[in-house]
Design a protein around this motif. Structure first.
Motif, PDB file in Angstrom:
ATOM      1  N   SER A  99       0.965  -1.425  -0.205  1.00 50.31           N
ATOM      2  CA  SER A  99      -0.337  -0.164  -0.281  1.00 50.31           C
ATOM      3  C   SER A  99       1.041   1.641   0.162  1.00 50.31           C
ATOM      4  CB  SER A  99      -0.763  -0.333   0.925  1.00 50.31           C
ATOM      5  OG  SER A  99      -0.376   0.023   2.517  1.00 50.31           O
ATOM      6  N   GLU A 132      -7.658   6.608  -1.641  1.00 45.17           N
ATOM      7  CA  GLU A 132      -8.730   5.506  -1.010  1.00 45.17           C
ATOM      8  C   GLU A 132      -9.527   5.714  -2.501  1.00 45.17           C
ATOM      9  OE1 GLU A 132      -8.440   4.984   1.830  1.00 45.17           O
ATOM     10  OE2 GLU A 132      -6.651   5.065   1.984  1.00 45.17           O
ATOM     11  N   LEU A 135     -13.263   4.523  -1.712  1.00 42.01           N
ATOM     12  CA  LEU A 135     -14.229   5.020  -0.846  1.00 42.01           C
ATOM     13  C   LEU A 135     -14.659   6.200  -1.076  1.00 42.01           C
ATOM     14  CD1 LEU A 135     -12.562   5.104   3.099  1.00 42.01           C
ATOM     15  CD2 LEU A 135     -14.178   4.055   2.034  1.00 42.01           C
TER      16      LEU A 135
END
Length: 156
Positions: A99, A132, A135
């Motif tokens: 990540s 992200e 999301l």
């Protein structure tokens, strides 16, 4: 020793052990001592090497080799409270640095030579949105526009 066994031993010494040495040294160089300890702890936890609850669960398994999927149906959250908490912790600890590496590759794509004059605040916000993105894809743009439109934006 047969010819086949000799070939296997030669392969093991000249190839397998060298590859394993490279992998182990790479892991030692890539991860800190603390993260290696966490990884070893998680591995020991998965192998059920500690705690009385784990010994009971291991005895319930009735086999030497097993996977996490084999453990989950046996474990009752009310009976093995500590084990369940440790299992949740072990399953949520990120072991790899993938990540972090993805974040850096995202930054290169966002701030290229065309967008070189971008301020740090804008760059940070765009990076977070892209990193992200799972999301941010859930957010409905109509709701954001409605919230933005409710405020008075006139300069007096």
């Amino acid at each position: 020793m047969s010819n086949e066994e000799a070939n296997f031993e030669c392969w093991k010494i000249n190839v397998y052990f060298k590859i394993m040495d490279c992998v182990i040294n790479g892991m030692k160089n890539r991860f800190s001592v603390e993260s290696l300890k966490i990884g070893v702890g998680v591995d020991n936890f998965i192998q059920l090497k500690y705690e009385a609850e784990m010994m009971v669960i291991k005895n319930m398994m009735n086999k030497e080799s097993f996977e996490i999927d084999d453990i989950i149906p046996i474990v009752d959250n009310n009976i093995f409270l500590n084990f369940c908490k440790l299992l949740q912790t072990a399953l949520t600890i990120p072991i790899s640095s993938a990540s972090c590496e993805r974040s850096f590759s995202v930054m290169r794509r966002i701030k290229n030579w065309i967008r070189n004059t971008m301020t740090n605040d804008r760059f940070t916000n765009l990076s977070i949105l892209h990193i992200e993105r799972d999301l941010s894809h859930v957010i409905e743009s109509e709701n954001v526009l409605n919230i933005f439109a409710e405020k008075d934006r006139r300069i007096s």
